[in-house]
Design a protein around this motif. Structure first.
Motif, PDB file in Angstrom:
ATOM      1  N   ALA A 149       0.864  -1.190   0.000  1.00 11.25           N
ATOM      2  CA  ALA A 149       0.000   0.000   0.000  1.00 11.25           C
ATOM      3  C   ALA A 149       0.896   1.234   0.000  1.00 11.25           C
ATOM      4  N   HIS A 150       0.706   2.115  -0.947  1.00  7.49           N
ATOM      5  CA  HIS A 150       1.558   3.292  -1.074  1.00  7.49           C
ATOM      6  C   HIS A 150       1.020   4.463  -0.253  1.00  7.49           C
ATOM      7  N   CYS A 151       1.909   5.071   0.510  1.00 10.82           N
ATOM      8  CA  CYS A 151       1.606   6.275   1.287  1.00 10.82           C
ATOM      9  C   CYS A 151       2.168   7.464   0.522  1.00 10.82           C
ATOM     10  N   MET A 152       1.286   8.316   0.050  1.00  7.98           N
ATOM     11  CA  MET A 152       1.669   9.418  -0.830  1.00  7.98           C
ATOM     12  C   MET A 152       1.873  10.702  -0.020  1.00  7.98           C
ATOM     13  N   PHE A 153       3.112  11.189  -0.003  1.00  2.57           N
ATOM     14  CA  PHE A 153       3.478  12.400   0.722  1.00  2.57           C
ATOM     15  C   PHE A 153       3.828  13.503  -0.270  1.00  2.57           C
ATOM     16  N   GLU A 154       3.417  14.723   0.043  1.00  2.00           N
ATOM     17  CA  GLU A 154       3.794  15.873  -0.773  1.00  2.00           C
ATOM     18  C   GLU A 154       5.257  16.226  -0.520  1.00  2.00           C
ATOM     19  N   ASP A 161      12.789  15.560   2.752  1.00  2.00           N
ATOM     20  CA  ASP A 161      12.249  14.304   2.223  1.00  2.00           C
ATOM     21  C   ASP A 161      13.156  13.124   2.573  1.00  2.00           C
ATOM     22  N   ARG A 162      14.457  13.335   2.539  1.00  2.00           N
ATOM     23  CA  ARG A 162      15.401  12.265   2.907  1.00  2.00           C
ATOM     24  C   ARG A 162      15.224  11.879   4.382  1.00  2.00           C
ATOM     25  N   ILE A 163      15.104  12.894   5.231  1.00  2.00           N
ATOM     26  CA  ILE A 163      14.925  12.627   6.665  1.00  2.00           C
ATOM     27  C   ILE A 163      13.615  11.882   6.907  1.00  2.00           C
ATOM     28  N   LEU A 185       3.658  -1.299   3.907  1.00  2.35           N
ATOM     29  CA  LEU A 185       3.658   0.153   3.710  1.00  2.35           C
ATOM     30  C   LEU A 185       4.859   0.597   2.886  1.00  2.35           C
ATOM     31  N   GLU A 186       4.617   1.444   1.897  1.00  3.47           N
ATOM     32  CA  GLU A 186       5.683   1.996   1.077  1.00  3.47           C
ATOM     33  C   GLU A 186       5.470   3.493   0.936  1.00  3.47           C
ATOM     34  N   ILE A 187       6.563   4.245   0.900  1.00  8.03           N
ATOM     35  CA  ILE A 187       6.486   5.702   0.822  1.00  8.03           C
ATOM     36  C   ILE A 187       6.704   6.174  -0.610  1.00  8.03           C
ATOM     37  N   CYS A 188       5.918   7.174  -1.016  1.00  8.52           N
ATOM     38  CA  CYS A 188       6.067   7.816  -2.315  1.00  8.52           C
ATOM     39  C   CYS A 188       5.980   9.326  -2.120  1.00  8.52           C
ATOM     40  N   PHE A 189       6.789  10.058  -2.875  1.00 12.19           N
ATOM     41  CA  PHE A 189       6.749  11.511  -2.799  1.00 12.19           C
ATOM     42  C   PHE A 189       6.133  12.079  -4.069  1.00 12.19           C
ATOM     43  N   LEU A 199      -4.604  13.875  -2.366  1.00 14.27           N
ATOM     44  CA  LEU A 199      -3.830  14.838  -1.588  1.00 14.27           C
ATOM     45  C   LEU A 199      -4.656  16.075  -1.261  1.00 14.27           C
ATOM     46  N   GLN A 200      -5.523  16.472  -2.186  1.00 13.04           N
ATOM     47  CA  GLN A 200      -6.356  17.645  -1.938  1.00 13.04           C
ATOM     48  C   GLN A 200      -7.382  17.372  -0.840  1.00 13.04           C
ATOM     49  N   LEU A 201      -7.946  16.179  -0.815  1.00  9.00           N
ATOM     50  CA  LEU A 201      -8.874  15.836   0.262  1.00  9.00           C
ATOM     51  C   LEU A 201      -8.143  15.790   1.607  1.00  9.00           C
ATOM     52  N   ALA A 202      -6.940  15.211   1.617  1.00  7.73           N
ATOM     53  CA  ALA A 202      -6.157  15.163   2.856  1.00  7.73           C
ATOM     54  C   ALA A 202      -5.862  16.575   3.350  1.00  7.73           C
ATOM     55  N   ASP A 203      -5.573  17.484   2.429  1.00  5.80           N
ATOM     56  CA  ASP A 203      -5.302  18.875   2.781  1.00  5.80           C
ATOM     57  C   ASP A 203      -6.527  19.542   3.402  1.00  5.80           C
ATOM     58  N   LEU A 204      -7.704  19.190   2.907  1.00  8.62           N
ATOM     59  CA  LEU A 204      -8.937  19.774   3.444  1.00  8.62           C
ATOM     60  C   LEU A 204      -9.231  19.280   4.855  1.00  8.62           C
ATOM     61  N   PHE A 205      -8.689  18.120   5.224  1.00  7.47           N
ATOM     62  CA  PHE A 205      -8.930  17.560   6.555  1.00  7.47           C
ATOM     63  C   PHE A 205      -7.946  18.073   7.612  1.00  7.47           C
TER      64      PHE A 205
END
Length: 247
Positions: A149-154, A161-163, A185-189, A199-205
Motif C-alpha cells: 500500500a503506497h503512502c503518498m506524501f507531498e 524528504d530524505r529525513i 507500507l511503502e512511501i512515495c513523494f 492529496l487535496q482531500l487530505a489537505d482539506l482535513f
C-alpha cells in the motif's frame, strides 16, 4: 511483480513541526492519513471532484488548497461573495462527506510536548509512528497482508524528504510500538503541483482536525464530517484508533 493493496493512502500535514517555533493561534502539528479503497477512489471520488472543478472553474487544473480557500485567495477570490461562498462550501462539504475513506490522524501539542520532555522527539516523527501503526493495523483488518500500500506524501524539499524517508523506513522495520515489520507500507513523494484528488482531500482535513482539538467549542462545519471518517474500535472508540492526541 509485487502484489498491490486494494488501498492507497494520501498524507497531509498542518502546522509546523519545529519546536522552536510555536504559534499561539495554532501551536499544533497535525498529520492526517486518508485511506481510500482504490476502486471507490477511481470510480466515485475522483469523478466527483473533477465534476466539481469543471462546474466552478470551467477546467480541472485548479488545486483545492484549504488555506487559499479559507483566505479567499486566487483562484478562490470569488468566494468573497457570501452567497457564492455558501454554495461553494456546501457543495465541497457534500463531496467530502460522501467520500468513502478512513481517516487516521495525530495531533501533537508542541507547548505540552516541550513542557513534559527535556529533549522531546520531533513532532513529525511522533505523529508518523502513530499513523503508520494504525494504518498498518487497518490494512491487516482488511485482509491486505503481503500487499503493498503506497503512502503518498507531498514533497517538501530534498533534505526534509530524505529525513522523512529514513524515519518512515525505520518505523516500518520494527521501529514501532509492537516491534513488527510493516512491509505492506511503502512511501512515495509527490510534487506539490500534482493535481491529486487524494492529496487535496487530505489537505482539506488536516487543519480542521487540529482546530477541533484546539478549540472544541468553536463552530467548525468540517468537524461533524471528520468524526464520521475516523477509524474506530469495535466498540466505536476513536481515540487511540483513528485519532492520537499527544501528549
Amino acid at each position: 511483480m509485487p502484489s498491490f493493496s486494494d488501498y492507497v493512502i494520501y498524507v497531509d500535514e498542518s502546522g509546523d513541526h519545529d519546536l522552536n517555533s510555536v504559534h499561539d493561534d495554532f501551536p499544533l502539528f497535525v498529520l492526517a492519513f486518508c485511506i481510500f479503497r482504490k476502486s471507490q477512489y477511481v470510480h466515485e471520488i475522483v469523478p466527483a471532484i473533477q465534476e466539481f472543478k469543471f462546474r466552478w472553474f470551467g477546467h480541472d487544473m485548479v488545486i483545492l488548497h484549504e488555506r487559499e480557500i479559507r483566505k479567499q485567495q486566487a483562484p478562490f477570490k470569488f468566494l468573497q461573495k457570501k452567497d457564492v461562498r455558501q454554495r461553494f462550501m456546501d457543495e465541497l462539504s457534500a463531496i467530502v462527506k460522501d467520500a468513502d475513506l478512513t481517516l487516521i490522524a495525530s495531533v501533537i501539542d508542541k507547548r505540552k510536548l516541550k513542557r513534559r520532555y527535556a529533549s522531546p522527539d520531533n513532532p513529525y516523527h511522533i505523529g508518523l509512528q502513530f499513523c503508520m501503526e494504525r494504518t498498518h493495523a487497518f490494512l491487516m483488518e482488511h485482509d491486505q497482508r503481503g500487499k503493498v500500500a503506497h503512502c503518498m506524501f507531498e514533497r517538501r524539499g530534498a533534505k526534509e524528504d530524505r529525513i522523512l524517508e529514513l524515519e518512515f523506513r525505520r518505523i516500518k522495520d520494527r521501529g514501532n510500538y509492537n516491534a513488527i515489520r510493516m512491509d505492506e507500507l511503502e512511501i512515495c513523494f509527490v510534487d506539490k503541483k500534482a493535481n491529486s484528488s487524494g492529496l487535496q482531500l487530505a489537505d482539506l482535513f488536516a487543519r480542521p482536525i487540529g482546530l477541533s482539538v484546539l478549540r472544541p467549542e468553536q463552530a467548525n462545519r468540517t468537524r461533524e464530517i471528520i468524526v464520521e471518517k475516523y477509524r474506530r474500535s469495535p466498540a466505536g472508540k476513536t481515540l487511540g484508533w483513528g485519532l492520537k492526541i499527544f501528549p
